[in-house]
Structures are given as C-alpha cells and as structure tokens.
Design a protein around this motif. Structure first.
Motif: not given
Length: 361
Positions: A97-99, A308-317, A102-105
């Motif tokens: 939820a903290l991220l 790292s797992w939570l931001t990994g999906a962000m990185r690819q997008a 950014y997922y929404a963006e």
C-alpha cells in the motif's frame, strides 16, 4: 608499479590485466559483458543472486561457450532473514500500500505475494560449485567454512567484498582468497555486514590502505574508479587490482536498460545519493524523484527482499514507459567521468591510460 600486470590478483586468477568487472545484481549482468571483459584479459563477473540453480548453470554454460578465459559468478549471502523473510499476508499488503500511488501512475497492479521472494541460497551455491567458475565472488558476509573448503578443493578462488577493515579481517581469518575494499563512492548496494551500512561510509582513499595493511589476502579496490588514473591510484594505495562497476554498466553489452545507460551519460550523473527505497538495502544511484519522495519514510519500508520484489514490477513498467523517475538508476560517484559505450573500447582505454602514465613516470 611498472609491473602492474603481474600482481597477486592477476596471478591468482590468471588475468592478463588486473581489471575486474563489478558484478551487477537484479538482472543487470549479461553474458555479453562477461565475455567481452574476460576476452580483453580482465575478469568478467556475472551477478547471479536473482537466478535459481538452473539459471546459474545456464549462464555458466553460455559464458563457457564463448570464452575459455577466467570469469566469476557472484551471489549474495543470506543476511538476517533475507533467505526466507517472515512476513504474513497482512504485512505484505500494508507494505504494498505504501507504493500504491506509484503503481497507479504506471497503470499496474501490485505484484502478488510470491511463495519465495528469492531463490534458495543452498540451491544457488550448489549450482555455482557444480559450474566451477574461476572465482566465486560474494557480498554481505562470510561464507560458511564448508563452502570455502569446497571452493579450495575445486580450485575456485573466493572473492569477498567489505566496507570496513574489521570486515576485511573477518574474511581474511576465514581464509577468503581475495578481498574487495568497497569505498563509499561505489554505485549499487553497500555490502556492509558487521554494522549498519550507514555507519560504514569510508571513502576509498582511506579504506584501501587500511584494508591492505590489515589483511594478508591481496586486495581489489572498488568504488569511484572509472579510468586509468583511478586504477593507478588504487594500486598506489596498496591494492593489487581494480574493480570497475559503473563504467562497465554504462556499456552497450550490459543488461542495463537503454534508459538507464543514457542517464549515466547525462547531467543526472553529476548527482548520486544513498537510498533504501528500491530494495530495502542501502544503495547508491542517480538521484531521481522517487528516491527524493521516499526520504524520511525509509524506516517504514520492508527489508530486502520484500521491498525489492514490490519495486521490481514498477521497474519493468517504468522501463517500458520511459519513466526514469520511478526506477533505480544505480551509479557511483565517478559517473561524470564516463566516456565509453563499449566494453572493448573501455577496457582498451583503461589499459592505454595506465601504461601511458607509467611510461611518463
């Protein structure tokens, strides 16, 4: 100094030049880069901590199919609870939820909680030992004696990274073959393991001679080295070789995204900072908006490997959408010195710069 190619590191590893390519984790390493550096007479290195046993075996086979020169495989040792973090579904949801903004963006959903966040280390090390690279390099601690004994039996050199003289002494006492003294200037993760990394921020100019004086093992200098001047400085301070990360990461052969590599040659390279925002562990990268937004909130973040797992999906997008503001851009403080975009050109320039300055002595 004129015999710079005949130091103990080069002799131990069978290198033509005492140049080590820094291993990049998180999928940034590539077979192409390892082969290019090893073929040029240095030590190509592949950061394999994200790979399972089959992946490690495949990488080793792919490298061997293209070069018979020495290379290293690098793993992260389990640190604290990193191999199997104790986190339940509710805690995971709160961290995700903290991220959420950014997922929404990026127009993506949070990644589901995996059965495991990382491959099991016991499986990784078995695959590495089966592959028998010239060197096993590692970060975040001291391998168990049984692993070091097996490396010696198999003729695999061990290379451990440190950020303080005390860490270097711990590796030396354990019988590690070569020690990487990693200065504050280095890009990527701070590899401290005896104290919190925020308390281990000594620069290379101070760290390298302290480590060289404290241990029997030959020392490899890392952090802030991007050209021949840096190599010569490291050798003058007592190192037997230089490990170069950011300059090789910026090369076309690396697996860094084109977006990341372009930023390393831009104005953004003039400013780096330390953050836990992307992986849960302290690391140096180019300052970007996400890093800035997360300042003051990093104590609320989960540790590695959950973050790292939570931001990994962000990185690819973010890569797909050209959003350098929402992805890690690992880089050291010497990024403004970068000039070369191919590993062969970089390695040739490093050698020429060192030898030209030695001839001028």
């Amino acid at each position: 100094m004129k015999a710079w190619t005949r130091g103990k590191v080069a002799q131990r590893l069978g290198l033509v030049r005492p140049i080590v390519q820094g291993p990049f984790g998180g999928g940034l390493s590539s077979v192409d880069l390892v082969v290019a550096v090893s073929e040029a007479g240095g030590l190509g290195s592949f950061g394999a901590h994200h790979l399972d046993a089959a992946g490690i075996a495949g990488v080793a086979a792919a490298i061997r199919a293209r070069t018979n020169r020495p290379f290293a495989l690098n793993l992260w040792l389990p640190f604290e609870d990193s191999d199997d973090p104790p986190i339940d579904d509710d805690a995971y949801a709160n961290h995700a939820a903290l991220l959420a903004p950014y997922y929404a963006e990026l127009g993506i959903d949070p990644p589901p909680r995996p059965e495991r966040f990382t491959p099991r280390f016991e499986d990784q090390i078995e695959a590495l030992l089966d592959a028998r690279p010239a060197a096993f390099s590692f970060v975040f601690g001291v391998p168990p004696p049984a692993i070091l004994d097996r490396c010696r039996t198999l003729g695999i050199a061990t290379i451990g990274a440190v950020t303080t003289p005390d860490e270097a002494i711990a590796l030396d006492r354990a019988g590690v073959d070569l020690i990487v003294a990693t200065g504050f200037e280095a890009g990527g993760h701070r590899v401290s393991f005896l104290r919190q990394p925020e308390d281990c921020l000594t620069g290379g100019l101070s760290l390298i001679p302290q480590v060289a004086d404290a241990v029997r093992a030959p020392v490899i200098a890392a952090g802030g080295i991007a050209d021949g001047r840096g190599i010569l400085a490291a050798l003058s301070l007592g190192a037997q070789a230089a490990q170069i990360g950011t300059a090789f990461l910026a090369c076309d052969e690396s697996n860094a995204s084109a977006l990341h590599r372009e930023r390393l040659f831009g104005d953004e390279a003039k400013r780096t900072g330390l953050t836990r925002a992307f992986s849960g562990r302290l690391a140096r990268g180019l300052v970007n908006p996400l890093m800035t937004r997360m300042r003051g909130r990093e104590n609320a973040l989960p540790p590695y490997p959950v973050q790292s797992w939570l931001t990994g999906a962000m990185r690819q997008a973010a890569i797909a959408q050209g959003r350098a503001d929402l992805m890690p851009l690992w880089a050291g403080q010497s990024a403004p010195l970068l000039r070369h975009r191919s590993a062969s050109a970089l390695t040739a320039a490093l050698i020429d710069e060192v030898e030209a300055r030695l001839l001028g002595d």
